[in-house]
Design a protein around this motif. Structure first.
Motif, PDB file in Angstrom:
ATOM      1  N   PHE A   1     -69.104 -17.715 -46.621  1.00 47.55           N
ATOM      2  CA  PHE A   1     -68.012 -17.890 -45.704  1.00 47.55           C
ATOM      3  C   PHE A   1     -66.933 -19.308 -46.243  1.00 47.55           C
ATOM      4  O   PHE A   1     -68.027 -20.178 -46.562  1.00 47.55           O
ATOM      5  CB  PHE A   1     -69.202 -18.678 -44.297  1.00 47.55           C
ATOM      6  N   ASP A   2     -65.743 -18.745 -46.998  1.00 47.37           N
ATOM      7  CA  ASP A   2     -65.173 -20.130 -46.937  1.00 47.37           C
ATOM      8  C   ASP A   2     -63.934 -20.040 -46.005  1.00 47.37           C
ATOM      9  O   ASP A   2     -63.588 -19.409 -45.177  1.00 47.37           O
ATOM     10  CB  ASP A   2     -64.834 -19.548 -48.459  1.00 47.37           C
ATOM     11  N   ARG A   3     -62.984 -20.619 -46.698  1.00 50.30           N
ATOM     12  CA  ARG A   3     -61.996 -20.969 -45.562  1.00 50.30           C
ATOM     13  C   ARG A   3     -60.993 -19.790 -45.436  1.00 50.30           C
ATOM     14  O   ARG A   3     -60.289 -19.996 -44.586  1.00 50.30           O
ATOM     15  CB  ARG A   3     -61.165 -22.130 -46.682  1.00 50.30           C
ATOM     16  N   ARG A   4     -61.115 -19.088 -46.193  1.00 49.47           N
ATOM     17  CA  ARG A   4     -59.858 -17.582 -46.405  1.00 49.47           C
ATOM     18  C   ARG A   4     -60.829 -17.091 -44.835  1.00 49.47           C
ATOM     19  O   ARG A   4     -59.964 -16.196 -44.438  1.00 49.47           O
ATOM     20  CB  ARG A   4     -60.080 -16.671 -47.263  1.00 49.47           C
ATOM     21  N   ASP A   5     -61.992 -16.725 -45.615  1.00 44.51           N
ATOM     22  CA  ASP A   5     -62.628 -16.424 -43.866  1.00 44.51           C
ATOM     23  C   ASP A   5     -62.327 -16.692 -42.936  1.00 44.51           C
ATOM     24  O   ASP A   5     -62.614 -15.786 -41.699  1.00 44.51           O
ATOM     25  CB  ASP A   5     -64.410 -16.205 -43.952  1.00 44.51           C
ATOM     26  N   VAL A   6     -62.158 -17.896 -42.226  1.00 50.19           N
ATOM     27  CA  VAL A   6     -62.148 -18.504 -41.181  1.00 50.19           C
ATOM     28  C   VAL A   6     -60.745 -18.545 -40.389  1.00 50.19           C
ATOM     29  O   VAL A   6     -60.646 -17.814 -39.664  1.00 50.19           O
ATOM     30  CB  VAL A   6     -62.508 -19.981 -41.546  1.00 50.19           C
TER      31      VAL A   6
ATOM     32  N   GLU B   1     -59.738 -27.419 -41.098  1.00 56.60           N
ATOM     33  CA  GLU B   1     -60.079 -29.446 -41.797  1.00 56.60           C
ATOM     34  C   GLU B   1     -61.258 -29.237 -41.005  1.00 56.60           C
ATOM     35  O   GLU B   1     -62.033 -29.756 -42.534  1.00 56.60           O
ATOM     36  CB  GLU B   1     -59.397 -30.214 -40.427  1.00 56.60           C
ATOM     37  N   LEU B   2     -62.195 -29.432 -40.059  1.00 55.48           N
ATOM     38  CA  LEU B   2     -63.536 -29.048 -40.445  1.00 55.48           C
ATOM     39  C   LEU B   2     -64.710 -28.579 -40.959  1.00 55.48           C
ATOM     40  O   LEU B   2     -65.361 -29.321 -41.846  1.00 55.48           O
ATOM     41  CB  LEU B   2     -64.006 -29.513 -38.116  1.00 55.48           C
ATOM     42  N   PHE B   3     -63.918 -26.878 -40.954  1.00 63.31           N
ATOM     43  CA  PHE B   3     -64.475 -26.305 -41.973  1.00 63.31           C
ATOM     44  C   PHE B   3     -64.459 -27.124 -43.269  1.00 63.31           C
ATOM     45  O   PHE B   3     -65.717 -26.784 -44.417  1.00 63.31           O
ATOM     46  CB  PHE B   3     -63.540 -25.176 -41.710  1.00 63.31           C
TER      47      PHE B   3
ATOM     48  N   ASP C   1     -64.250 -30.023 -44.064  1.00 59.56           N
ATOM     49  CA  ASP C   1     -65.368 -30.993 -44.501  1.00 59.56           C
ATOM     50  C   ASP C   1     -66.471 -30.549 -44.559  1.00 59.56           C
ATOM     51  O   ASP C   1     -67.426 -31.471 -45.175  1.00 59.56           O
ATOM     52  CB  ASP C   1     -65.044 -32.465 -43.287  1.00 59.56           C
ATOM     53  N   TRP C   2     -66.479 -29.428 -43.475  1.00 58.10           N
ATOM     54  CA  TRP C   2     -68.150 -29.059 -44.041  1.00 58.10           C
ATOM     55  C   TRP C   2     -68.963 -28.110 -45.533  1.00 58.10           C
ATOM     56  O   TRP C   2     -69.655 -28.261 -45.940  1.00 58.10           O
ATOM     57  CB  TRP C   2     -68.652 -27.849 -42.554  1.00 58.10           C
ATOM     58  N   TYR C   3     -67.398 -28.223 -45.922  1.00 64.10           N
ATOM     59  CA  TYR C   3     -68.023 -26.900 -46.956  1.00 64.10           C
ATOM     60  C   TYR C   3     -67.866 -27.533 -48.339  1.00 64.10           C
ATOM     61  O   TYR C   3     -68.452 -27.666 -49.390  1.00 64.10           O
ATOM     62  CB  TYR C   3     -66.991 -25.792 -46.474  1.00 64.10           C
ATOM     63  N   THR C   4     -67.363 -29.100 -48.646  1.00 66.19           N
ATOM     64  CA  THR C   4     -66.904 -30.019 -49.072  1.00 66.19           C
ATOM     65  C   THR C   4     -68.937 -30.301 -49.187  1.00 66.19           C
ATOM     66  O   THR C   4     -68.910 -30.908 -50.181  1.00 66.19           O
ATOM     67  CB  THR C   4     -66.120 -30.783 -48.980  1.00 66.19           C
ATOM     68  N   ASN C   5     -69.431 -30.136 -48.440  1.00 63.08           N
ATOM     69  CA  ASN C   5     -70.845 -31.272 -48.293  1.00 63.08           C
ATOM     70  C   ASN C   5     -71.227 -30.403 -48.462  1.00 63.08           C
ATOM     71  O   ASN C   5     -72.897 -31.119 -49.273  1.00 63.08           O
ATOM     72  CB  ASN C   5     -70.810 -31.912 -46.749  1.00 63.08           C
TER      73      ASN C   5
END
Length: 261
Positions: free
Chosen positions: A75-80, A211-213, A215-219
């Motif tokens: 589940f990545d940024r493109r999916d969002v 933006e929140l995604f 942050d979550w994905y980076t963590n």
């Protein structure tokens, strides 16, 4: 009473949504059956359901080619971004139709979901808040009275809840306020206003959610649980095995109660 398969689906679904099983995690029947204290048969059936719900997908190797078995859907940024594109197109129509076709019982249930979301926000319970918001959206689709929209939205609903789990932090009161205005429009059967509010709700939450995604994905990636380093539950292949494990098999989670026969 729910079947054993349904209970396995529910527990695995929660493990994925809560990130106990992060994106890219290999879903091995043997390991999962041991972990849940059940045989491999209900696990195999549950994985088929999770795949149809887009929570599981064919496993990928590090080079991007398809591997064996299934893994937790990545589940990545493109999916969002794609999810928001679809929501922006469909949810205003859902809201307009819901304003026209909702029942009094459905309106009362929407208010109950809204109350749950507010209580969860006050308690700082992000999981409960995400579940309440997802339930609100599920019921809104049902209230539209459109079988076609129910079918079109079904694959999106689990992704919407998955997104809520990762982006609700600090935004729960704002989301509840948006939903409250939509409920008021539905109560008045004001289809035009309901559709406009749904459109504004999706478009105004797009960038904050991204933006929140991020942050979550980076963590997640920095902790070793992202797509760059999928977690392997075990390395063995999943060969058919109908044998039920011993009742004394140790598990990490509380075993699911088996059905009596």
């Amino acid at each position: 009473m729910d079947s054993l398969r349904d209970r396995v689906v529910a527990q695995l679904r929660e493990m994925i949504l809560s990130n106990e099983l992060p994106p890219g995690t290999k879903l091995r029947e043997r390991t999962l059956s041991e972990r849940l204290g059940v045989s491999r048969v209900p696990v195999r059936e549950a994985l088929m359901t999770l795949e149809s719900d887009l929570l599981a997908a064919p496993a990928r190797r590090e080079d991007g080619s398809q591997g064996s078995g299934l893994e937790v859907t990545r589940f990545d940024r493109r999916d969002v971004a794609e999810l928001f594109d679809a929501r922006e197109a469909l949810e205003p129509l859902v809201a307009r139709l819901a304003a026209e076709h909702r029942s009094d019982d459905q309106l009362a249930e929407l208010r109950e979901y809204l109350d749950r979301a507010r209580r969860a926000a006050a308690a700082g319970d992000n999981r409960a808040g995400a579940m309440a918001n997802a339930g609100f959206h599920d019921l809104l689709v049902e209230a539209s009275g459109s079988g076609l929209l129910v079918g079109l939205m079904a694959p999106l609903q689990t992704r919407i809840e998955r997104l809520f789990r990762r982006t609700i932090v600090g935004r729960a009161p704002e989301l509840a306020d948006d939903h409250a205005r939509m409920v008021d429009a539905l109560a008045d059967r004001d289809a035009a206003t309901a559709g406009l509010l749904a459109h504004l709700h999706v478009t105004s939450t797009r960038e904050p959610s991204l933006e929140l995604f991020d942050d979550w994905y980076t963590n997640l990636a920095s902790s070793g649980g992202g797509d760059e380093q999928p977690t392997l539950l075990d390395e063995e292949s999943d060969q058919p095995d109908e044998n039920r494990l011993s009742e004394n098999t140790p598990t990490e989670n509380t075993p699911i109660e088996k059905e009596s026969h």
